[in-house]
Design a protein around this motif. Structure first.
Motif, PDB file in Angstrom:
ATOM      1  N   CYS A 122       0.844  -1.215   0.000  1.00  0.00           N
ATOM      2  CA  CYS A 122       0.000   0.000   0.000  1.00  0.00           C
ATOM      3  C   CYS A 122       0.869   1.252   0.000  1.00  0.00           C
ATOM      4  O   CYS A 122       0.533   2.257  -0.653  1.00  0.00           O
ATOM      5  CB  CYS A 122      -0.943   0.004   1.209  1.00  0.00           C
ATOM      6  SG  CYS A 122      -2.307  -1.158   0.998  1.00  0.00           S
ATOM      7  N   ASP A 123       1.985   1.202   0.717  1.00  0.00           N
ATOM      8  CA  ASP A 123       2.900   2.348   0.717  1.00  0.00           C
ATOM      9  C   ASP A 123       3.408   2.605  -0.718  1.00  0.00           C
ATOM     10  O   ASP A 123       3.488   3.755  -1.153  1.00  0.00           O
ATOM     11  CB  ASP A 123       4.072   2.056   1.665  1.00  0.00           C
ATOM     12  CG  ASP A 123       5.038   3.226   1.764  1.00  0.00           C
ATOM     13  OD1 ASP A 123       4.578   4.347   2.092  1.00  0.00           O
ATOM     14  OD2 ASP A 123       6.241   3.046   1.491  1.00  0.00           O
ATOM     15  N   CYS A 126       0.775   4.320  -2.638  1.00  0.00           N
ATOM     16  CA  CYS A 126       0.656   5.735  -2.231  1.00  0.00           C
ATOM     17  C   CYS A 126       1.739   6.576  -2.914  1.00  0.00           C
ATOM     18  O   CYS A 126       1.517   7.744  -3.220  1.00  0.00           O
ATOM     19  CB  CYS A 126       0.783   5.875  -0.711  1.00  0.00           C
ATOM     20  SG  CYS A 126      -0.659   5.270   0.160  1.00  0.00           S
ATOM     21  N   THR A 127       2.909   5.999  -3.134  1.00  0.00           N
ATOM     22  CA  THR A 127       3.974   6.725  -3.841  1.00  0.00           C
ATOM     23  C   THR A 127       3.630   6.859  -5.326  1.00  0.00           C
ATOM     24  O   THR A 127       3.887   7.891  -5.948  1.00  0.00           O
ATOM     25  CB  THR A 127       5.322   5.975  -3.673  1.00  0.00           C
ATOM     26  OG1 THR A 127       5.597   5.882  -2.277  1.00  0.00           O
ATOM     27  CG2 THR A 127       6.463   6.669  -4.398  1.00  0.00           C
ATOM     28  N   ILE A 170       3.199  -0.917  11.190  1.00  0.00           N
ATOM     29  CA  ILE A 170       3.655   0.145  10.272  1.00  0.00           C
ATOM     30  C   ILE A 170       4.653   1.066  10.974  1.00  0.00           C
ATOM     31  O   ILE A 170       5.629   1.514  10.353  1.00  0.00           O
ATOM     32  CB  ILE A 170       2.478   0.924   9.633  1.00  0.00           C
ATOM     33  CG1 ILE A 170       3.011   1.784   8.481  1.00  0.00           C
ATOM     34  CG2 ILE A 170       1.687   1.746  10.625  1.00  0.00           C
ATOM     35  CD1 ILE A 170       1.964   2.389   7.577  1.00  0.00           C
ATOM     36  N   LYS A 174       8.280   1.807   9.603  1.00  0.00           N
ATOM     37  CA  LYS A 174       8.692   3.204   9.354  1.00  0.00           C
ATOM     38  C   LYS A 174      10.035   3.462  10.047  1.00  0.00           C
ATOM     39  O   LYS A 174      10.926   4.097   9.473  1.00  0.00           O
ATOM     40  CB  LYS A 174       7.604   4.154   9.875  1.00  0.00           C
ATOM     41  CG  LYS A 174       7.847   5.611   9.585  1.00  0.00           C
ATOM     42  CD  LYS A 174       7.042   6.097   8.398  1.00  0.00           C
ATOM     43  CE  LYS A 174       7.310   7.566   8.097  1.00  0.00           C
ATOM     44  NZ  LYS A 174       6.994   7.940   6.729  1.00  0.00           N
ATOM     45  N   ILE A 179       8.900   2.377   5.019  1.00  0.00           N
ATOM     46  CA  ILE A 179       7.626   3.053   4.689  1.00  0.00           C
ATOM     47  C   ILE A 179       7.988   4.492   4.315  1.00  0.00           C
ATOM     48  O   ILE A 179       8.642   5.190   5.095  1.00  0.00           O
ATOM     49  CB  ILE A 179       6.656   3.053   5.912  1.00  0.00           C
ATOM     50  CG1 ILE A 179       6.202   1.619   6.255  1.00  0.00           C
ATOM     51  CG2 ILE A 179       5.439   3.968   5.668  1.00  0.00           C
ATOM     52  CD1 ILE A 179       5.270   0.945   5.253  1.00  0.00           C
ATOM     53  N   ASP A 180       7.576   4.929   3.123  1.00  0.00           N
ATOM     54  CA  ASP A 180       7.969   6.259   2.632  1.00  0.00           C
ATOM     55  C   ASP A 180       6.924   7.334   2.910  1.00  0.00           C
ATOM     56  O   ASP A 180       7.253   8.500   3.004  1.00  0.00           O
ATOM     57  CB  ASP A 180       8.197   6.210   1.111  1.00  0.00           C
ATOM     58  CG  ASP A 180       9.378   5.307   0.765  1.00  0.00           C
ATOM     59  OD1 ASP A 180      10.301   5.202   1.595  1.00  0.00           O
ATOM     60  OD2 ASP A 180       9.360   4.698  -0.323  1.00  0.00           O
ATOM     61  N   ASN A 181       5.650   6.926   2.978  1.00  0.00           N
ATOM     62  CA  ASN A 181       4.569   7.915   3.070  1.00  0.00           C
ATOM     63  C   ASN A 181       4.084   8.074   4.502  1.00  0.00           C
ATOM     64  O   ASN A 181       4.529   7.368   5.403  1.00  0.00           O
ATOM     65  CB  ASN A 181       3.429   7.485   2.140  1.00  0.00           C
ATOM     66  CG  ASN A 181       3.889   7.490   0.691  1.00  0.00           C
ATOM     67  OD1 ASN A 181       3.931   8.536   0.049  1.00  0.00           O
ATOM     68  ND2 ASN A 181       4.283   6.332   0.171  1.00  0.00           N
ATOM     69  N   VAL A 186      -1.185   5.656   4.388  1.00  0.00           N
ATOM     70  CA  VAL A 186      -0.967   4.255   3.992  1.00  0.00           C
ATOM     71  C   VAL A 186      -2.024   3.349   4.641  1.00  0.00           C
ATOM     72  O   VAL A 186      -2.621   2.487   3.991  1.00  0.00           O
ATOM     73  CB  VAL A 186       0.457   3.787   4.388  1.00  0.00           C
ATOM     74  CG1 VAL A 186       0.663   2.325   4.014  1.00  0.00           C
ATOM     75  CG2 VAL A 186       1.518   4.661   3.734  1.00  0.00           C
TER      76      VAL A 186
END
Ligand code: GLU
Length: 306
Positions: A122-123, A126-127, A170, A174, A179-181, A186
């Motif tokens: 999902c992350d 989102c990107t 998450i 992170k 996890i970027d967002n 996310v």
């Protein structure tokens, strides 16, 4: 000789429906806990175009973790092999929301079908997209050939409110830079993905893609390459049933994915996709009657991949 799937499903449905009830509906959010446990339906869609179904096979339910296969497919289609830098392809042998292995393995989830892996997917979405939920739903509607497929916002909100372990997963990832967002963004996508509703009929027709080497059966259009379809089937086979994937493979012998809404979808590559729904789950989170029906189906027809 042509297999008469309708006759086989009818026979199995009646045998399994009257078996003693075992297991419990998923208790952890009210919307799932309130489902009538006696619901039972099965639908098989064949690559030949044949459709067979019985029971509550046209009633929608929460597909939950089965949606993880669909988000994985979109991310894999868009990102290709680099996807595997951030998520592995090994069975976890642990419950779907387990934390300890993730910490031990420095925030890289074992596979994309456990919660942590699906959250990383999902992350990625989102990107990739400004509005990832709209893109995911458009993708699911396209492969299902059904514009009506949607999420249940109340289920998504309930899960978000009570998803303490997912929040822990998450946050851990992170902290490991996987996890970027924004966490909220996310998790919003993750919970909406889990809240997608489909009937057995819709699920079987959606998953026909994986039985048809990545092409839509209706138009022949390739959605993913046959190599990608093969890999996703392999991941379903080894990782699709929480920490019961070995037992399921032993009994059923088809790639598949279950969800805690009581649904299971299984694929016979080249032949069919079959979806079954019965909300009572065993201790590992898999539908009791769903497993029984699929086991009997492959034993009776002799049609498994092994
Ligand atoms: N929405 C559920 C969760 O995140 C998915 C559970 C499942 O079907 O495995 O815990």
């Amino acid at each position: 000789m042509k297999t008469d799937y309708q006759q086989i499903l009818e026979e199995l449905y009646h045998v399994i429906k009257v078996k003693p009830d075992a297991g419990q509906v998923a208790p952890y959010i009210p919307e799932l806990a309130e489902i009538d446990p006696s619901k039972f339906g099965v639908h098989l869609a064949a690559t030949s175009g044949e459709q067979s179904g019985i029971g509550d096979h046209r009633e929608k339910f929460s597909i939950q973790s089965i949606g993880k296969v669909l988000s994985l497919t979109l991310a894999f289609q868009q990102r290709g092999e680099v996807l595997w830098d951030r998520v592995g392809v090994e069975p976890s042998g642990n419950p779907f929301n387990s934390l300890w292995q993730l910490e031990y393995e420095k925030g890289k989830p074992r596979n994309p079908l456990i919660n942590s892996g699906a959250i990383v997917i999902c992350d990625m979405l989102c990107t990739l997209y400004d509005d990832p939920l709209t893109e995911l739903l458009a993708f699911v509607r396209k492969i299902s050939g059904n514009e009506e497929i949607s999420c249940n916002k109340q289920v998504a909100a309930s899960e978000k409110k009570l998803g303490f372990r997912n929040a822990a997963l998450i946050n851990l990832m992170k902290s490991c830079h996987n996890i970027d967002n924004e966490i909220d963004e996310v998790m919003d996508l993750y919970y909406h993905m889990c809240s997608i509703e489909m009937s057995c009929e819709e699920l079987a027709n959606t998953f026909l893609l994986y039985a048809n080497h990545g092409k839509l059966v209706t138009t022949g259009e390739p959605v993913i390459t046959s190599s990608m379809a093969k890999r996703i089937n392999a991941i379903m086979q080894t990782c699709g049933f929480y920490d019961e994937a070995g037992e399921y493979t032993f009994k059923v012998g088809l790639p598949g994915k279950s969800g805690i809404g009581g649904g299971i979808v299984a694929i016979h590559p080249g032949s069919y996709a079959v979806a079954v729904w019965s909300p009572r789950l065993n201790a590992k989170g898999n539908s009791v009657k769903g497993m029984q029906l699929l086991e009997t189906l492959t034993s009776k027809t002799g049609l498994s991949i092994f």
